[in-house]
Motif scaffolding. Structure first.
Motif, PDB file in Angstrom:
ATOM      1  N   SER A  11      13.478  -5.284  17.170  1.00 51.62           N
ATOM      2  CA  SER A  11      11.963  -4.088  17.543  1.00 51.62           C
ATOM      3  C   SER A  11      11.002  -4.394  16.097  1.00 51.62           C
ATOM      4  CB  SER A  11      12.753  -3.083  17.053  1.00 51.62           C
ATOM      5  OG  SER A  11      13.608  -2.962  15.756  1.00 51.62           O
ATOM      6  N   THR A  12       9.888  -3.755  16.229  1.00 49.00           N
ATOM      7  CA  THR A  12       8.990  -3.517  14.985  1.00 49.00           C
ATOM      8  C   THR A  12       8.151  -2.484  15.048  1.00 49.00           C
ATOM      9  OG1 THR A  12       8.671  -6.172  15.521  1.00 49.00           O
ATOM     10  CG2 THR A  12       6.630  -4.894  14.380  1.00 49.00           C
ATOM     11  N   VAL A  13       7.943  -1.701  13.749  1.00 47.93           N
ATOM     12  CA  VAL A  13       7.602  -0.524  13.735  1.00 47.93           C
ATOM     13  C   VAL A  13       6.117  -0.754  13.007  1.00 47.93           C
ATOM     14  CG1 VAL A  13       7.388   2.158  12.749  1.00 47.93           C
ATOM     15  CG2 VAL A  13       9.207   1.125  13.494  1.00 47.93           C
ATOM     16  N   LEU A  14       5.052  -0.290  14.009  1.00 48.98           N
ATOM     17  CA  LEU A  14       3.732  -0.747  13.477  1.00 48.98           C
ATOM     18  C   LEU A  14       3.331   0.438  11.897  1.00 48.98           C
ATOM     19  CD1 LEU A  14       2.059  -1.486  16.328  1.00 48.98           C
ATOM     20  CD2 LEU A  14       2.656  -3.347  15.124  1.00 48.98           C
ATOM     21  N   VAL A  15       2.777   0.457  11.217  1.00 51.59           N
ATOM     22  CA  VAL A  15       1.966   1.539   9.785  1.00 51.59           C
ATOM     23  C   VAL A  15       1.212   1.044   9.552  1.00 51.59           C
ATOM     24  CG1 VAL A  15       3.210   2.350   7.887  1.00 51.59           C
ATOM     25  CG2 VAL A  15       4.912   1.732   8.990  1.00 51.59           C
ATOM     26  N   PRO A  16       0.302   2.529  10.050  1.00 49.78           N
ATOM     27  CA  PRO A  16      -1.235   2.608   9.625  1.00 49.78           C
ATOM     28  C   PRO A  16      -1.143   1.694   8.672  1.00 49.78           C
ATOM     29  CG  PRO A  16      -0.420   4.731  10.432  1.00 49.78           C
ATOM     30  CD  PRO A  16       0.730   3.481   9.753  1.00 49.78           C
ATOM     31  N   GLU A  17      -2.609   1.606   7.581  1.00 48.95           N
ATOM     32  CA  GLU A  17      -2.979   1.024   6.883  1.00 48.95           C
ATOM     33  C   GLU A  17      -2.705   1.681   5.829  1.00 48.95           C
ATOM     34  OE1 GLU A  17      -5.482  -2.923   6.702  1.00 48.95           O
ATOM     35  OE2 GLU A  17      -4.348  -3.622   8.454  1.00 48.95           O
ATOM     36  N   SER A  18      -3.039   3.293   6.115  1.00 50.86           N
ATOM     37  CA  SER A  18      -3.688   3.868   5.987  1.00 50.86           C
ATOM     38  C   SER A  18      -2.480   4.620   4.791  1.00 50.86           C
ATOM     39  CB  SER A  18      -4.553   5.187   5.941  1.00 50.86           C
ATOM     40  OG  SER A  18      -3.864   5.608   6.776  1.00 50.86           O
ATOM     41  N   VAL A  19      -0.984   3.744   4.768  1.00 54.76           N
ATOM     42  CA  VAL A  19       0.404   4.693   4.223  1.00 54.76           C
ATOM     43  C   VAL A  19       0.427   4.655   3.166  1.00 54.76           C
ATOM     44  CG1 VAL A  19       2.771   5.023   4.358  1.00 54.76           C
ATOM     45  CG2 VAL A  19       1.518   4.564   6.422  1.00 54.76           C
ATOM     46  N   ARG A  20       0.051   5.709   2.255  1.00 54.27           N
ATOM     47  CA  ARG A  20       0.076   5.879   0.472  1.00 54.27           C
ATOM     48  C   ARG A  20       1.493   6.297   0.043  1.00 54.27           C
ATOM     49  NH1 ARG A  20      -3.782   2.452  -0.441  1.00 54.27           N
ATOM     50  NH2 ARG A  20      -4.026   3.557  -2.838  1.00 54.27           N
ATOM     51  N   PHE A  21       1.920   6.142  -0.771  1.00 49.62           N
ATOM     52  CA  PHE A  21       2.831   6.991  -1.813  1.00 49.62           C
ATOM     53  C   PHE A  21       2.168   7.341  -3.019  1.00 49.62           C
ATOM     54  CE2 PHE A  21       4.498   3.745   0.933  1.00 49.62           C
ATOM     55  CZ  PHE A  21       5.402   4.502   1.846  1.00 49.62           C
ATOM     56  N   LYS A  22       3.259   8.224  -3.261  1.00 48.89           N
ATOM     57  CA  LYS A  22       2.661   9.308  -4.661  1.00 48.89           C
ATOM     58  C   LYS A  22       3.454   8.447  -5.654  1.00 48.89           C
ATOM     59  CE  LYS A  22       0.759  13.272  -3.120  1.00 48.89           C
ATOM     60  NZ  LYS A  22       0.012  14.299  -3.521  1.00 48.89           N
ATOM     61  N   ALA A  23       3.071   8.204  -7.113  1.00 48.88           N
ATOM     62  CA  ALA A  23       3.936   7.535  -7.965  1.00 48.88           C
ATOM     63  C   ALA A  23       3.089   7.754  -9.242  1.00 48.88           C
ATOM     64  CB  ALA A  23       3.979   6.215  -7.569  1.00 48.88           C
ATOM     65  N   GLY A  24       4.333   7.360 -10.276  1.00 54.15           N
ATOM     66  CA  GLY A  24       3.944   7.952 -11.800  1.00 54.15           C
ATOM     67  C   GLY A  24       4.718   6.757 -12.369  1.00 54.15           C
ATOM     68  N   CYS A  25       3.712   7.090 -13.547  1.00 53.79           N
ATOM     69  CA  CYS A  25       4.664   5.167 -14.287  1.00 53.79           C
ATOM     70  C   CYS A  25       5.192   6.142 -15.932  1.00 53.79           C
ATOM     71  CB  CYS A  25       3.402   4.756 -15.343  1.00 53.79           C
ATOM     72  SG  CYS A  25       3.777   3.517 -16.358  1.00 53.79           S
ATOM     73  N   CYS A  56       2.520  -0.639 -12.683  1.00 59.68           N
ATOM     74  CA  CYS A  56       1.579   0.617 -12.808  1.00 59.68           C
ATOM     75  C   CYS A  56       0.265  -0.548 -12.945  1.00 59.68           C
ATOM     76  CB  CYS A  56       1.825   0.940 -14.561  1.00 59.68           C
ATOM     77  SG  CYS A  56       0.535   3.066 -14.455  1.00 59.68           S
ATOM     78  N   PRO A  57      -0.503   1.147 -12.287  1.00 60.48           N
ATOM     79  CA  PRO A  57      -2.148  -0.308 -11.977  1.00 60.48           C
ATOM     80  C   PRO A  57      -3.112   0.672 -13.123  1.00 60.48           C
ATOM     81  CG  PRO A  57      -1.942   2.163 -10.205  1.00 60.48           C
ATOM     82  CD  PRO A  57      -0.361   1.920 -10.788  1.00 60.48           C
ATOM     83  N   GLU A  58      -2.185   1.714 -13.942  1.00 62.55           N
ATOM     84  CA  GLU A  58      -3.018   2.294 -15.268  1.00 62.55           C
ATOM     85  C   GLU A  58      -2.585   1.296 -16.293  1.00 62.55           C
ATOM     86  OE1 GLU A  58      -3.107   5.951 -15.060  1.00 62.55           O
ATOM     87  OE2 GLU A  58      -4.208   6.313 -13.295  1.00 62.55           O
ATOM     88  N   CYS A  59      -1.304   1.051 -16.207  1.00 57.97           N
ATOM     89  CA  CYS A  59      -1.236   0.552 -17.744  1.00 57.97           C
ATOM     90  C   CYS A  59      -0.679  -0.940 -17.350  1.00 57.97           C
ATOM     91  CB  CYS A  59      -0.514   1.507 -18.909  1.00 57.97           C
ATOM     92  SG  CYS A  59       1.218   1.107 -18.134  1.00 57.97           S
ATOM     93  N   GLY A  60      -0.409  -1.472 -16.341  1.00 59.18           N
ATOM     94  CA  GLY A  60       0.094  -2.827 -16.327  1.00 59.18           C
ATOM     95  C   GLY A  60       1.726  -3.019 -16.351  1.00 59.18           C
ATOM     96  N   ALA A  61       2.649  -1.834 -16.446  1.00 57.43           N
ATOM     97  CA  ALA A  61       4.006  -1.671 -17.129  1.00 57.43           C
ATOM     98  C   ALA A  61       4.318  -2.138 -15.790  1.00 57.43           C
ATOM     99  CB  ALA A  61       4.213  -0.508 -17.343  1.00 57.43           C
ATOM    100  N   ALA A  62       5.865  -2.802 -15.350  1.00 56.09           N
ATOM    101  CA  ALA A  62       6.334  -2.915 -14.671  1.00 56.09           C
ATOM    102  C   ALA A  62       7.481  -1.759 -14.242  1.00 56.09           C
ATOM    103  CB  ALA A  62       7.953  -4.547 -14.733  1.00 56.09           C
ATOM    104  N   VAL A  63       7.019  -1.218 -12.977  1.00 58.84           N
ATOM    105  CA  VAL A  63       8.690   0.178 -13.323  1.00 58.84           C
ATOM    106  C   VAL A  63       9.429  -0.092 -12.259  1.00 58.84           C
ATOM    107  CG1 VAL A  63       7.648   2.675 -12.244  1.00 58.84           C
ATOM    108  CG2 VAL A  63       6.295   1.255 -13.843  1.00 58.84           C
ATOM    109  N   ARG A  64      10.348   0.614 -12.320  1.00 56.51           N
ATOM    110  CA  ARG A  64      11.689   0.360 -11.554  1.00 56.51           C
ATOM    111  C   ARG A  64      12.275   2.070 -11.806  1.00 56.51           C
ATOM    112  NH1 ARG A  64      17.014  -3.618 -11.736  1.00 56.51           N
ATOM    113  NH2 ARG A  64      18.276  -2.169 -11.405  1.00 56.51           N
ATOM    114  N   LYS A  65      12.710   1.952 -10.504  1.00 53.43           N
ATOM    115  CA  LYS A  65      13.246   3.695 -10.033  1.00 53.43           C
ATOM    116  C   LYS A  65      13.774   3.688  -9.269  1.00 53.43           C
ATOM    117  CE  LYS A  65       9.045   5.681 -11.320  1.00 53.43           C
ATOM    118  NZ  LYS A  65       8.268   7.323 -11.278  1.00 53.43           N
ATOM    119  N   PRO A  66      14.771   4.506  -8.860  1.00 53.20           N
ATOM    120  CA  PRO A  66      16.310   4.794  -8.561  1.00 53.20           C
ATOM    121  C   PRO A  66      15.655   5.109  -7.203  1.00 53.20           C
ATOM    122  CG  PRO A  66      16.993   6.419 -10.155  1.00 53.20           C
ATOM    123  CD  PRO A  66      14.954   5.293 -10.721  1.00 53.20           C
ATOM    124  N   ALA A  67      16.618   4.487  -6.456  1.00 55.60           N
ATOM    125  CA  ALA A  67      16.334   5.355  -4.720  1.00 55.60           C
ATOM    126  C   ALA A  67      17.090   5.575  -4.060  1.00 55.60           C
ATOM    127  CB  ALA A  67      15.485   3.779  -3.178  1.00 55.60           C
ATOM    128  N   GLY A  68      17.177   6.763  -2.804  1.00 62.65           N
ATOM    129  CA  GLY A  68      17.742   7.081  -2.744  1.00 62.65           C
ATOM    130  C   GLY A  68      17.853   7.223  -0.778  1.00 62.65           C
TER     131      GLY A  68
END
Length: 92
Positions: A11-25, A56-68
């Motif tokens: 099964s393949t789920v089609l996802v709109p290209e406009s999906v965006r996620f809020k994030a922080g550095c 991070c698109p602002e400072c270039g840092a590699a960011v890693r965060k836990p995912a529940g």
């Protein structure tokens, strides 16, 4: 029209290209929105080894965060590329 197609039992789920996620550095404290393609999700065998990452698109840092469980659900549903981590056991 369904957003899901089935081909050869996969099964393949089609996802709109406009999906965006809020994030922080945590380094520069920048707040921004990222497209699914800018994020990576790694699912391990424990909470410690399940995380998402991005640059991070602002400072270039590699960011890693836990995912529940909820974050994993949202990111996979939003089309974020996922890597399943496997551990190898050695018999002594």
């Amino acid at each position: 029209m369904s957003n899901m197609s089935v081909m050869s039992g996969i099964s393949t789920v089609l996802v709109p290209e406009s999906v965006r996620f809020k994030a922080g550095c945590p380094d520069c404290r920048g707040r921004f929105e990222l497209a699914a393609g800018a994020l990576r999700l790694a699912i391990g065998s424990s909470r410690r080894t399940t995380f998402y990452s991005f640059t991070c698109p602002e400072c270039g840092a590699a960011v890693r965060k836990p995912a529940g469980e909820r974050i994993v659900e949202l990111l996979t549903g939003g089309g974020v590329r996922t890597l399943r981590l496997h551990t190898s056991f050695q018999n002594s």
